[in-house]
Design an enzyme around this catalytic site. Structure first.
Site, mmCIF file in Angstrom:
data_model
loop_
_atom_site.group_PDB
_atom_site.id
_atom_site.type_symbol
_atom_site.label_atom_id
_atom_site.label_comp_id
_atom_site.label_asym_id
_atom_site.label_seq_id
_atom_site.Cartn_x
_atom_site.Cartn_y
_atom_site.Cartn_z
ATOM 1 N N LYS A 11 -1.080 -31.549 2.100
ATOM 2 C CA LYS A 11 0.185 -30.882 1.759
ATOM 3 C C LYS A 11 1.407 -31.793 1.992
ATOM 4 O O LYS A 11 1.309 -32.834 2.655
ATOM 5 C CB LYS A 11 0.300 -29.588 2.574
ATOM 6 C CG LYS A 11 -0.758 -28.534 2.187
ATOM 7 C CD LYS A 11 -0.511 -27.211 2.906
ATOM 8 C CE LYS A 11 -1.556 -26.177 2.516
ATOM 9 N NZ LYS A 11 -1.282 -24.848 3.158
ATOM 10 N N TYR A 51 -1.234 -20.315 -6.066
ATOM 11 C CA TYR A 51 -1.172 -19.347 -4.973
ATOM 12 C C TYR A 51 -0.946 -17.917 -5.471
ATOM 13 O O TYR A 51 -0.474 -17.067 -4.710
ATOM 14 C CB TYR A 51 -0.068 -19.741 -3.979
ATOM 15 C CG TYR A 51 -0.483 -20.823 -3.006
ATOM 16 C CD1 TYR A 51 -1.556 -20.635 -2.126
ATOM 17 C CD2 TYR A 51 0.201 -22.030 -2.924
ATOM 18 C CE1 TYR A 51 -1.928 -21.613 -1.213
ATOM 19 C CE2 TYR A 51 -0.165 -23.017 -2.015
ATOM 20 C CZ TYR A 51 -1.232 -22.796 -1.164
ATOM 21 O OH TYR A 51 -1.597 -23.764 -0.252
ATOM 22 N N ASN A 114 1.203 -26.642 7.207
ATOM 23 C CA ASN A 114 -0.008 -26.821 8.017
ATOM 24 C C ASN A 114 -0.947 -27.895 7.452
ATOM 25 O O ASN A 114 -2.151 -27.869 7.683
ATOM 26 C CB ASN A 114 -0.716 -25.476 8.239
ATOM 27 C CG ASN A 114 -1.136 -24.819 6.941
ATOM 28 O OD1 ASN A 114 -0.965 -25.386 5.861
ATOM 29 N ND2 ASN A 114 -1.685 -23.624 7.031
ATOM 30 N N HIS A 117 -4.953 -27.791 2.709
ATOM 31 C CA HIS A 117 -5.535 -26.599 2.087
ATOM 32 C C HIS A 117 -7.018 -26.844 1.906
ATOM 33 O O HIS A 117 -7.435 -27.962 1.594
ATOM 34 C CB HIS A 117 -4.916 -26.345 0.705
ATOM 35 C CG HIS A 117 -5.718 -25.367 -0.125
ATOM 36 N ND1 HIS A 117 -5.547 -24.018 -0.029
ATOM 37 C CD2 HIS A 117 -6.734 -25.566 -1.018
ATOM 38 C CE1 HIS A 117 -6.416 -23.412 -0.842
ATOM 39 N NE2 HIS A 117 -7.146 -24.329 -1.449
ATOM 40 N N GLU A 128 -10.421 -23.564 -8.270
ATOM 41 C CA GLU A 128 -9.350 -24.472 -7.832
ATOM 42 C C GLU A 128 -9.605 -25.901 -8.320
ATOM 43 O O GLU A 128 -8.663 -26.601 -8.710
ATOM 44 C CB GLU A 128 -9.219 -24.399 -6.306
ATOM 45 C CG GLU A 128 -8.694 -23.030 -5.859
ATOM 46 C CD GLU A 128 -8.654 -22.837 -4.346
ATOM 47 O OE1 GLU A 128 -9.061 -23.735 -3.588
ATOM 48 O OE2 GLU A 128 -8.206 -21.756 -3.923
HETATM 49 P P1 IDP Z 1 -5.468 -20.736 4.537
HETATM 50 O O1 IDP Z 1 -4.663 -21.897 3.966
HETATM 51 O O2 IDP Z 1 -5.896 -21.001 5.954
HETATM 52 O O3 IDP Z 1 -6.611 -20.317 3.643
HETATM 53 P P2 IDP Z 1 -3.997 -18.396 3.576
HETATM 54 O O4 IDP Z 1 -3.940 -17.082 4.264
HETATM 55 O O5 IDP Z 1 -4.829 -18.497 2.329
HETATM 56 O O6 IDP Z 1 -4.467 -19.490 4.655
HETATM 57 O O7 IDP Z 1 -2.495 -18.806 3.247
HETATM 58 C C1 IDP Z 1 -2.219 -19.840 2.324
HETATM 59 C C2 IDP Z 1 -1.106 -20.698 2.908
HETATM 60 O O8 IDP Z 1 0.077 -19.905 2.997
HETATM 61 C C3 IDP Z 1 -1.341 -21.202 4.326
HETATM 62 O O9 IDP Z 1 -2.148 -22.355 4.406
HETATM 63 C C4 IDP Z 1 0.084 -21.472 4.781
HETATM 64 O O10 IDP Z 1 0.582 -22.692 4.230
HETATM 65 C C5 IDP Z 1 0.831 -20.301 4.146
HETATM 66 N N1 IDP Z 1 0.929 -19.138 5.051
HETATM 67 C C6 IDP Z 1 -0.072 -18.281 5.416
HETATM 68 N N2 IDP Z 1 0.383 -17.325 6.245
HETATM 69 C C7 IDP Z 1 1.700 -17.580 6.414
HETATM 70 C C8 IDP Z 1 2.741 -16.931 7.179
HETATM 71 O O11 IDP Z 1 2.535 -15.923 7.861
HETATM 72 N N3 IDP Z 1 3.998 -17.502 7.099
HETATM 73 C C9 IDP Z 1 4.264 -18.605 6.338
HETATM 74 N N4 IDP Z 1 3.320 -19.231 5.605
HETATM 75 C C10 IDP Z 1 2.058 -18.735 5.645
HETATM 76 MG MG MG Z 2 -6.517 -19.547 1.715
#
Ligand code: IDP
Ligand code: MG
Length: 140
Positions: A11, A51, A114, A117, A128
Protein backbone atom coordinates in the site's frame (compact mmCIF):
# COMPACT_ATOMS: atom_id res chain seq x y z
CA UNK A 1 -2.47 -28.67 0.70
CA UNK A 2 -2.27 -27.54 -2.91
CA UNK A 3 -0.18 -24.79 -4.44
CA UNK A 4 -2.56 -21.87 -5.01
CA UNK A 5 -2.42 -18.15 -5.80
CA UNK A 6 -3.43 -15.02 -3.97
CA UNK A 7 -3.38 -11.30 -4.62
CA UNK A 8 -1.34 -8.78 -2.63
CA UNK A 9 -0.95 -5.01 -2.59
CA UNK A 10 1.93 -3.12 -1.01
CA UNK A 11 0.00 0.00 0.00
CA UNK A 12 1.00 3.69 -0.41
CA UNK A 13 2.21 4.12 3.18
CA UNK A 14 4.76 1.38 2.50
CA UNK A 15 5.91 2.45 -0.98
CA UNK A 16 6.35 5.98 0.41
CA UNK A 17 8.74 4.63 3.06
CA UNK A 18 10.65 2.49 0.49
CA UNK A 19 9.46 -0.78 2.05
CA UNK A 20 8.66 -2.70 -1.15
CA UNK A 21 11.70 -4.92 -0.80
CA UNK A 22 11.36 -5.44 2.95
CA UNK A 23 7.71 -6.50 2.63
CA UNK A 24 8.39 -8.71 -0.39
CA UNK A 25 11.18 -10.41 1.59
CA UNK A 26 8.71 -11.23 4.38
CA UNK A 27 6.27 -12.66 1.83
CA UNK A 28 9.04 -14.80 0.31
CA UNK A 29 10.23 -15.98 3.72
CA UNK A 30 6.64 -17.08 4.40
CA UNK A 31 6.92 -19.49 1.48
CA UNK A 32 5.26 -17.31 -1.14
CA UNK A 33 6.67 -16.72 -4.63
CA UNK A 34 6.04 -13.48 -6.56
CA UNK A 35 4.74 -14.67 -9.95
CA UNK A 36 3.56 -11.22 -11.09
CA UNK A 37 4.35 -7.72 -9.86
CA UNK A 38 3.86 -4.15 -11.03
CA UNK A 39 4.04 -0.70 -9.48
CA UNK A 40 1.01 1.38 -10.43
CA UNK A 41 -0.81 4.56 -9.51
CA UNK A 42 -4.41 3.45 -8.94
CA UNK A 43 -7.16 5.67 -10.28
CA UNK A 44 -10.09 6.64 -8.08
CA UNK A 45 -12.36 4.43 -10.20
CA UNK A 46 -10.01 1.46 -9.83
CA UNK A 47 -9.79 1.89 -6.05
CA UNK A 48 -13.56 2.32 -5.68
CA UNK A 49 -14.15 -0.81 -7.75
CA UNK A 50 -11.54 -2.83 -5.90
CA UNK A 51 -13.04 -1.97 -2.50
CA UNK A 52 -16.69 -2.01 -3.65
CA UNK A 53 -17.59 -4.56 -0.94
CA UNK A 54 -16.77 -1.85 1.63
CA UNK A 55 -18.74 0.99 0.00
CA UNK A 56 -21.27 1.22 2.83
CA UNK A 57 -18.56 1.30 5.51
CA UNK A 58 -17.88 4.70 7.17
CA UNK A 59 -14.18 4.54 6.22
CA UNK A 60 -14.77 3.89 2.49
CA UNK A 61 -14.03 7.41 1.16
CA UNK A 62 -10.94 7.76 3.34
CA UNK A 63 -9.75 4.32 2.27
CA UNK A 64 -10.10 5.16 -1.42
CA UNK A 65 -8.27 8.48 -0.90
CA UNK A 66 -5.48 6.67 0.93
CA UNK A 67 -5.13 3.99 -1.76
CA UNK A 68 -4.68 6.63 -4.48
CA UNK A 69 -2.38 8.85 -2.36
CA UNK A 70 0.72 7.29 -3.93
CA UNK A 71 1.94 4.30 -5.90
CA UNK A 72 1.12 0.74 -4.91
CA UNK A 73 2.73 -2.55 -5.89
CA UNK A 74 0.20 -5.16 -6.98
CA UNK A 75 1.42 -8.76 -6.88
CA UNK A 76 0.28 -12.29 -7.53
CA UNK A 77 1.72 -14.70 -4.97
CA UNK A 78 1.94 -18.46 -5.33
CA UNK A 79 2.55 -21.08 -2.67
CA UNK A 80 1.08 -23.80 -0.47
CA UNK A 81 -2.34 -22.54 0.67
CA UNK A 82 -1.35 -19.06 -0.51
CA UNK A 83 -4.39 -17.17 0.83
CA UNK A 84 -3.80 -18.36 4.39
CA UNK A 85 0.00 -18.09 4.21
CA UNK A 86 -0.33 -14.47 3.07
CA UNK A 87 -3.01 -13.56 5.65
CA UNK A 88 -0.86 -15.12 8.39
CA UNK A 89 2.30 -13.18 7.52
CA UNK A 90 0.30 -9.98 6.94
CA UNK A 91 -1.31 -10.01 10.41
CA UNK A 92 -4.53 -8.50 11.75
CA UNK A 93 -6.12 -5.47 10.03
CA UNK A 94 -5.40 -3.25 13.05
CA UNK A 95 -1.63 -3.27 13.74
CA UNK A 96 -2.43 -2.95 17.44
CA UNK A 97 -3.93 -6.46 17.24
CA UNK A 98 -1.34 -7.94 14.87
CA UNK A 99 1.05 -10.64 16.06
CA UNK A 100 4.79 -10.03 16.47
CA UNK A 101 6.73 -10.67 13.29
CA UNK A 102 3.86 -9.91 10.94
CA UNK A 103 4.06 -7.28 8.19
CA UNK A 104 1.41 -5.09 9.78
CA UNK A 105 2.90 -5.31 13.30
CA UNK A 106 6.31 -4.43 11.87
CA UNK A 107 5.36 -1.68 9.42
CA UNK A 108 1.74 -0.46 9.61
CA UNK A 109 1.12 3.16 10.59
CA UNK A 110 -2.59 2.74 11.48
CA UNK A 111 -5.66 0.56 10.92
CA UNK A 112 -6.09 2.31 7.55
CA UNK A 113 -2.45 2.79 6.48
CA UNK A 114 -1.64 -0.83 7.23
CA UNK A 115 1.01 -1.45 4.55
CA UNK A 116 -0.44 -4.54 2.85
CA UNK A 117 -3.55 -6.06 1.34
CA UNK A 118 -4.15 -9.79 0.95
CA UNK A 119 -7.16 -11.61 -0.50
CA UNK A 120 -9.44 -13.22 2.08
CA UNK A 121 -10.50 -16.30 0.06
CA UNK A 122 -9.49 -18.19 -3.06
CA UNK A 123 -12.64 -16.98 -4.78
CA UNK A 124 -11.79 -13.34 -4.08
CA UNK A 125 -8.14 -13.95 -4.97
CA UNK A 126 -9.18 -15.00 -8.48
CA UNK A 127 -11.41 -11.93 -8.86
CA UNK A 128 -8.72 -9.55 -7.52
CA UNK A 129 -5.95 -11.07 -9.68
CA UNK A 130 -8.12 -10.66 -12.79
CA UNK A 131 -8.87 -7.04 -11.78
CA UNK A 132 -5.17 -6.08 -12.19
CA UNK A 133 -3.44 -8.72 -14.32
CA UNK A 134 -3.84 -10.33 -17.71
CA UNK A 135 -3.09 -14.06 -17.71
CA UNK A 136 0.06 -13.56 -19.77
CA UNK A 137 1.47 -11.17 -17.15
CA UNK A 138 1.60 -14.01 -14.61
CA UNK A 139 4.60 -16.27 -15.00
CA UNK A 140 4.85 -19.00 -12.38
P1 IDP B 1 -8.21 -6.60 5.63
O1 IDP B 1 -7.37 -5.67 4.76
O2 IDP B 1 -7.45 -7.07 6.84
O3 IDP B 1 -8.84 -7.73 4.85
P2 IDP B 1 -10.82 -5.28 5.63
O4 IDP B 1 -11.82 -5.37 6.73
O5 IDP B 1 -11.11 -6.04 4.37
O6 IDP B 1 -9.40 -5.71 6.24
O7 IDP B 1 -10.64 -3.74 5.29
C1 IDP B 1 -10.01 -3.33 4.10
C2 IDP B 1 -9.07 -2.18 4.44
O8 IDP B 1 -9.85 -1.07 4.88
C3 IDP B 1 -8.10 -2.44 5.58
O9 IDP B 1 -6.94 -3.15 5.20
C4 IDP B 1 -7.77 -1.02 6.02
O10 IDP B 1 -6.85 -0.40 5.13
C5 IDP B 1 -9.13 -0.35 5.88
N1 IDP B 1 -9.92 -0.39 7.13
C6 IDP B 1 -10.54 -1.47 7.69
N2 IDP B 1 -11.17 -1.14 8.82
C7 IDP B 1 -10.96 0.19 8.99
C8 IDP B 1 -11.37 1.13 10.00
O11 IDP B 1 -12.06 0.81 10.97
N3 IDP B 1 -10.93 2.43 9.83
C9 IDP B 1 -10.18 2.83 8.76
N4 IDP B 1 -9.79 1.97 7.79
C10 IDP B 1 -10.16 0.67 7.90
MG1 MG C 1 -10.23 -7.60 3.31
Amino acid sequence: MAVTRTFSIIKPDATRRNLTGAITKMLEEAGLRVVASKRIQMTQEQAEGFYAVHKERPFFNDLVSFMISGPVVVQVLEGEDAVKANRDVMGATNPADAAEGTIRKTFAESIEANSAHGSDSEENAAIEIAYFFKPEEIVG
